[in-house]
Design a protein around this motif. Structure first.
Motif, PDB file in Angstrom:
ATOM      1  N   GLY A  84       0.828  -1.193   0.000  1.00 45.60           N
ATOM      2  CA  GLY A  84       0.000   0.000   0.000  1.00 45.60           C
ATOM      3  C   GLY A  84       0.867   1.249   0.000  1.00 45.60           C
ATOM      4  N   PRO A  85       0.321   2.382  -0.402  1.00 44.57           N
ATOM      5  CA  PRO A  85       1.108   3.600  -0.535  1.00 44.57           C
ATOM      6  C   PRO A  85       1.682   4.126   0.771  1.00 44.57           C
ATOM      7  CG  PRO A  85      -1.234   4.059  -0.760  1.00 44.57           C
ATOM      8  CD  PRO A  85      -1.084   2.572  -0.788  1.00 44.57           C
ATOM      9  N   PHE A  86       1.081   3.766   1.911  1.00 44.58           N
ATOM     10  CA  PHE A  86       1.569   4.269   3.186  1.00 44.58           C
ATOM     11  C   PHE A  86       2.373   3.225   3.962  1.00 44.58           C
ATOM     12  CE2 PHE A  86      -2.340   6.591   2.139  1.00 44.58           C
ATOM     13  CZ  PHE A  86      -1.831   7.875   2.067  1.00 44.58           C
ATOM     14  N   ASP A  87       2.539   2.063   3.382  1.00 50.07           N
ATOM     15  CA  ASP A  87       3.350   1.025   4.010  1.00 50.07           C
ATOM     16  C   ASP A  87       4.825   1.342   3.749  1.00 50.07           C
ATOM     17  OD1 ASP A  87       4.759  -1.348   4.677  1.00 50.07           O
ATOM     18  OD2 ASP A  87       2.985  -2.554   4.254  1.00 50.07           O
ATOM     19  N   PRO A  88       5.678   1.373   4.786  1.00 52.21           N
ATOM     20  CA  PRO A  88       7.105   1.641   4.575  1.00 52.21           C
ATOM     21  C   PRO A  88       7.753   0.711   3.561  1.00 52.21           C
ATOM     22  CG  PRO A  88       6.584   1.754   6.900  1.00 52.21           C
ATOM     23  CD  PRO A  88       5.346   1.228   6.213  1.00 52.21           C
ATOM     24  N   LEU A  89       7.159  -0.462   3.355  1.00 53.94           N
ATOM     25  CA  LEU A  89       7.703  -1.406   2.384  1.00 53.94           C
ATOM     26  C   LEU A  89       7.836  -0.781   1.006  1.00 53.94           C
ATOM     27  CD1 LEU A  89       8.601  -4.351   1.756  1.00 53.94           C
ATOM     28  CD2 LEU A  89       6.184  -4.858   1.287  1.00 53.94           C
ATOM     29  N   SER A  90       6.912   0.121   0.655  1.00 50.41           N
ATOM     30  CA  SER A  90       6.923   0.721  -0.678  1.00 50.41           C
ATOM     31  C   SER A  90       8.207   1.498  -0.946  1.00 50.41           C
ATOM     32  CB  SER A  90       5.710   1.634  -0.859  1.00 50.41           C
ATOM     33  OG  SER A  90       5.740   2.700   0.067  1.00 50.41           O
ATOM     34  N   LYS A  91       8.833   2.026   0.113  1.00 50.58           N
ATOM     35  CA  LYS A  91      10.092   2.766  -0.044  1.00 50.58           C
ATOM     36  C   LYS A  91      11.314   1.932   0.322  1.00 50.58           C
ATOM     37  CE  LYS A  91       8.029   7.310   0.836  1.00 50.58           C
ATOM     38  NZ  LYS A  91       8.072   8.531   1.692  1.00 50.58           N
ATOM     39  N   ASN A  92      11.085   0.830   1.028  1.00 49.66           N
ATOM     40  CA  ASN A  92      12.209   0.014   1.502  1.00 49.66           C
ATOM     41  C   ASN A  92      12.710  -0.997   0.478  1.00 49.66           C
ATOM     42  OD1 ASN A  92      11.735   1.394   3.850  1.00 49.66           O
ATOM     43  ND2 ASN A  92      10.949  -0.357   4.996  1.00 49.66           N
ATOM     44  N   LEU A  93      11.973  -1.176  -0.622  1.00 53.13           N
ATOM     45  CA  LEU A  93      12.360  -2.175  -1.626  1.00 53.13           C
ATOM     46  C   LEU A  93      13.460  -1.612  -2.527  1.00 53.13           C
ATOM     47  CD1 LEU A  93       8.792  -3.466  -2.562  1.00 53.13           C
ATOM     48  CD2 LEU A  93      10.531  -4.685  -1.228  1.00 53.13           C
ATOM     49  N   GLN A  94      14.699  -1.849  -2.118  1.00 50.68           N
ATOM     50  CA  GLN A  94      15.853  -1.360  -2.854  1.00 50.68           C
ATOM     51  C   GLN A  94      16.673  -2.537  -3.381  1.00 50.68           C
ATOM     52  OE1 GLN A  94      16.227   1.948  -3.385  1.00 50.68           O
ATOM     53  NE2 GLN A  94      14.384   2.325  -2.146  1.00 50.68           N
ATOM     54  N   ILE A  95      17.109  -2.446  -4.626  1.00 49.29           N
ATOM     55  CA  ILE A  95      17.907  -3.518  -5.221  1.00 49.29           C
ATOM     56  C   ILE A  95      19.121  -3.810  -4.337  1.00 49.29           C
ATOM     57  CG2 ILE A  95      19.212  -4.262  -7.240  1.00 49.29           C
ATOM     58  CD1 ILE A  95      16.370  -3.851  -7.949  1.00 49.29           C
ATOM     59  N   GLY A  96      19.321  -5.076  -4.024  1.00 50.09           N
ATOM     60  CA  GLY A  96      20.436  -5.477  -3.179  1.00 50.09           C
ATOM     61  C   GLY A  96      20.131  -5.432  -1.697  1.00 50.09           C
ATOM     62  N   GLY A  97      18.988  -4.858  -1.339  1.00 51.79           N
ATOM     63  CA  GLY A  97      18.630  -4.760   0.066  1.00 51.79           C
ATOM     64  C   GLY A  97      18.213  -6.098   0.653  1.00 51.79           C
ATOM     65  N   ALA A  98      18.402  -6.241   1.960  1.00 53.54           N
ATOM     66  CA  ALA A  98      18.025  -7.477   2.642  1.00 53.54           C
ATOM     67  C   ALA A  98      16.519  -7.525   2.847  1.00 53.54           C
ATOM     68  CB  ALA A  98      18.737  -7.575   3.985  1.00 53.54           C
ATOM     69  N   ILE A  99      15.957  -8.724   2.757  1.00 52.48           N
ATOM     70  CA  ILE A  99      14.525  -8.912   2.970  1.00 52.48           C
ATOM     71  C   ILE A  99      14.296 -10.281   3.610  1.00 52.48           C
ATOM     72  CG2 ILE A  99      14.154  -9.890   0.653  1.00 52.48           C
ATOM     73  CD1 ILE A  99      11.421  -8.395   0.647  1.00 52.48           C
ATOM     74  N   GLY A 100      13.388 -10.317   4.569  1.00 50.80           N
ATOM     75  CA  GLY A 100      13.004 -11.572   5.203  1.00 50.80           C
ATOM     76  C   GLY A 100      11.535 -11.841   4.941  1.00 50.80           C
ATOM     77  N   MET A 101      11.153 -13.105   4.884  1.00 51.82           N
ATOM     78  CA  MET A 101       9.768 -13.473   4.607  1.00 51.82           C
ATOM     79  C   MET A 101       9.353 -14.656   5.475  1.00 51.82           C
ATOM     80  SD  MET A 101      10.135 -13.549   0.438  1.00 51.82           S
ATOM     81  CE  MET A 101       8.483 -14.210   0.243  1.00 51.82           C
ATOM     82  N   ILE A 102       8.088 -14.633   5.894  1.00 47.89           N
ATOM     83  CA  ILE A 102       7.510 -15.815   6.524  1.00 47.89           C
ATOM     84  C   ILE A 102       6.143 -16.050   5.912  1.00 47.89           C
ATOM     85  CG2 ILE A 102       6.509 -14.525   8.475  1.00 47.89           C
ATOM     86  CD1 ILE A 102       7.021 -17.045  10.195  1.00 47.89           C
ATOM     87  N   MET A 103       5.881 -17.296   5.573  1.00 46.31           N
ATOM     88  CA  MET A 103       4.590 -17.719   5.027  1.00 46.31           C
ATOM     89  C   MET A 103       3.987 -18.751   5.974  1.00 46.31           C
ATOM     90  SD  MET A 103       6.585 -16.390   2.620  1.00 46.31           S
ATOM     91  CE  MET A 103       7.824 -17.688   2.601  1.00 46.31           C
ATOM     92  N   ILE A 104       2.714 -18.557   6.340  1.00 47.26           N
ATOM     93  CA  ILE A 104       2.046 -19.483   7.261  1.00 47.26           C
ATOM     94  C   ILE A 104       0.719 -19.936   6.672  1.00 47.26           C
ATOM     95  CG2 ILE A 104       1.001 -19.783   9.528  1.00 47.26           C
ATOM     96  CD1 ILE A 104       2.917 -17.865  10.700  1.00 47.26           C
ATOM     97  N   ASP A 105       0.494 -21.233   6.695  1.00 45.52           N
ATOM     98  CA  ASP A 105      -0.820 -21.800   6.398  1.00 45.52           C
ATOM     99  C   ASP A 105      -1.470 -22.033   7.755  1.00 45.52           C
ATOM    100  OD1 ASP A 105      -3.018 -23.424   5.908  1.00 45.52           O
ATOM    101  OD2 ASP A 105      -2.060 -24.453   4.231  1.00 45.52           O
ATOM    102  N   PHE A 106      -2.339 -21.123   8.171  1.00 44.94           N
ATOM    103  CA  PHE A 106      -2.922 -21.207   9.512  1.00 44.94           C
ATOM    104  C   PHE A 106      -3.788 -22.451   9.688  1.00 44.94           C
ATOM    105  CE2 PHE A 106      -2.083 -16.626   9.056  1.00 44.94           C
ATOM    106  CZ  PHE A 106      -1.342 -16.413  10.215  1.00 44.94           C
ATOM    107  N   ALA A 107      -4.400 -22.923   8.617  1.00 44.36           N
ATOM    108  CA  ALA A 107      -5.282 -24.088   8.720  1.00 44.36           C
ATOM    109  C   ALA A 107      -4.506 -25.347   9.091  1.00 44.36           C
ATOM    110  CB  ALA A 107      -6.034 -24.294   7.414  1.00 44.36           C
ATOM    111  N   THR A 108      -3.281 -25.484   8.558  1.00 42.58           N
ATOM    112  CA  THR A 108      -2.471 -26.676   8.812  1.00 42.58           C
ATOM    113  C   THR A 108      -1.339 -26.423   9.798  1.00 42.58           C
ATOM    114  OG1 THR A 108      -0.995 -26.212   6.951  1.00 42.58           O
ATOM    115  CG2 THR A 108      -2.970 -27.523   6.495  1.00 42.58           C
ATOM    116  N   ARG A 109      -1.161 -25.143  10.181  1.00 45.37           N
ATOM    117  CA  ARG A 109      -0.090 -24.722  11.089  1.00 45.37           C
ATOM    118  C   ARG A 109       1.301 -24.976  10.505  1.00 45.37           C
ATOM    119  NH1 ARG A 109      -3.641 -26.939  15.558  1.00 45.37           N
ATOM    120  NH2 ARG A 109      -4.370 -25.129  16.750  1.00 45.37           N
ATOM    121  N   ARG A 110       1.413 -24.960   9.204  1.00 45.18           N
ATOM    122  CA  ARG A 110       2.722 -25.087   8.557  1.00 45.18           C
ATOM    123  C   ARG A 110       3.272 -23.697   8.280  1.00 45.18           C
ATOM    124  NH1 ARG A 110       1.889 -28.171   3.263  1.00 45.18           N
ATOM    125  NH2 ARG A 110       4.177 -28.162   3.216  1.00 45.18           N
ATOM    126  N   ARG A 111       4.571 -23.527   8.439  1.00 48.24           N
ATOM    127  CA  ARG A 111       5.181 -22.231   8.165  1.00 48.24           C
ATOM    128  C   ARG A 111       6.584 -22.392   7.594  1.00 48.24           C
ATOM    129  NH1 ARG A 111       6.259 -19.962  14.369  1.00 48.24           N
ATOM    130  NH2 ARG A 111       6.407 -22.009  15.340  1.00 48.24           N
TER     131      ARG A 111
END
Length: 307
Positions: A84-111
C-alpha cells in the motif's frame, strides 16, 4: 550449512543451549527444495521484514491469490503483489537490500521462512534466497478462510491494496490500539543483522500474552522454540525491530517500529506463564491501516502448545 552469528551464539549461551547445537545451523539452506516451492505456490499471504533509510525495521504483509508467490528456480522467489502507498515497504524495496519473509498456512499450522536479497522490483518483487527453513507448528492458532472448511461462500480473489486506504500514523499507541494489542493472540516480529540479513518470525499466545505497559512500551514472553534464536540473536546485536499485528476478521494492520531488548531477570519472567525470557519493545512509530489485507480468517482453535 550456515554459521550462527555472534548474537545468536550469545543468546544460545545465556539460554543454556548445549554447545553442539550452537556450532552450526544444519537446518538452514540457501535453496528452495521442491516441497518448499510447492508450499509457497499454495499460500495467499506473506509477511516481510525490511529496513528503511533511517535504519528502522518494519514488518509488512502482502496478499494475493494462491500462486502470487512463484519460484522460477530453486533460489528465486517472485512476489506478484504491491504494498500500500503508506506502508514503509513501498520505499524500503531497494535492489540489493536485505529482505526476510515468513509464510504461514494457519489451517495446517505449517510455516516457512525465506531470507535473502532483493534482485528486482519491476512489476514483481524478485528475491534471491540465502536462507530457507521451516519451523515447527508451535503456538500457531488454527484459522481458516471462509469457504475453505466452512459452509460460507468463498471470498472474492484478493486484490492489490487499495489506492487510498485509511491510514493513521502516530508516535504512540491510542487507547483503541492498546486494546487491540491486549486482545491479540498472534503477531509478527521483524529483525535484522548486518551479516545475517533481514528476518521475520511469528509469535503466538493466549489473548493478553502481550502486555501494554504504557503508550510506548510493550512486553511479551518468549517461549521454548527451535533454540536457534535468530530473532533474539539479532535483537541482542541490533535492537531496531518491527512488529505487525493483524486483525484477522477485518484485515486491518498495526505496524510498530522501535527498539527491543531481551529481558533475563527471573523476577520479571516469573510473571508470564511458560516464559523462558521476555522481550521489551519501545515504540518509535505506529502505522494503522484499515482494510490492508483483503482476507478474513475465522478462528478454529488455539494452539495446544500454549502455556
Amino acid at each position: 550449512m550456515l554459521d550462527y552469528h555472534a548474537g545468536e551464539l550469545e543468546v544460545q549461551g545465556l539460554a543454556g543451549v548445549p554447545p553442539r547445537a550452537s556450532r552450526v545451523n544444519k537446518s538452514l539452506r540457501p535453496t528452495l527444495p521442491p516441497i518448499a516451492q510447492t508450499f509457497l505456490h499454495e499460500q495467499c499471504m506473506a509477511v516481510l521484514s525490511t529496513t528503511d533509510s533511517e535504519g528502522r525495521v518494519w514488518a509488512s504483509i502482502l496478499a494475493g491469490e494462491p500462486g502470487f508467490l512463484k519460484t522460477p528456480d530453486e533460489q528465486t522467489v517472485k512476489i506478484s503483489a504491491a504494498p500500500g502507498p503508506f506502508d514503509p515497504l513501498s520505499k524500503n524495496l531497494q535492489i540489493g537490500g536485505a529482505i526476510g519473509m515468513i509464510m504461514i498456512d494457519f489451517a495446517t499450522r505449517r510455516r516457512m521462512r525465506v531470507n535473502g536479497r532483493i534482485k528486482s522490483v519491476q512489476g514483481e518483487i524478485v528475491v534471491h534466497t540465502e536462507q530457507v527453513y521451516s519451523n515447527c507448528p508451535k503456538y500457531i492458532q488454527a484459522r481458516v478462510l471462509p469457504g475453505a472448511n466452512t459452509n460460507e461462500p468463498p471470498l472474492p480473489a484478493p486484490l492489490t491494496p487499495q489506492l487510498s486506504p485509511e491510514t493513521v500514523c502516530n508516535a504512540a499507541l491510542t487507547s483503541e490500539q492498546r486494546t487491540w494489542i491486549e486482545r491479540a493472540d498472534t503477531f509478527f516480529i521483524a529483525s535484522s543483522h548486518r551479516e545475517g540479513g533481514s528476518d521475520v518470525s511469528h509469535r503466538g499466545g493466549t489473548p493478553g500474552f502481550v502486555q501494554v505497559e504504557n503508550a510506548t512500551r510493550l512486553v511479551f514472553p518468549d517461549y521454548s522454540g527451535n533454540r536457534m534464536f535468530q530473532t533474539l540473536g539479532n535483537i541482542s546485536v541490533e535492537p531496531q525491530t518491527g512488529l505487525l499485528f493483524l486483525d484477522f476478521k477485518s484485515g486491518d494492520t498495526l505496524q510498530l517500529t522501535g527498539k527491543a531488548q531481551v529481558i533475563w531477570e527471573k523476577e520479571r519472567i516469573a510473571a508470564f506463564a511458560g516464559a523462558e525470557r521476555l522481550v521489551e519493545f519501545s515504540i518509535e512509530e505506529v502505522i494503522e491501516t484499515k482494510g490492508a489485507v483483503p482476507l478474513h480468517w475465522q478462528l478454529v482453535e488455539y494452539s495446544p502448545f500454549l502455556p
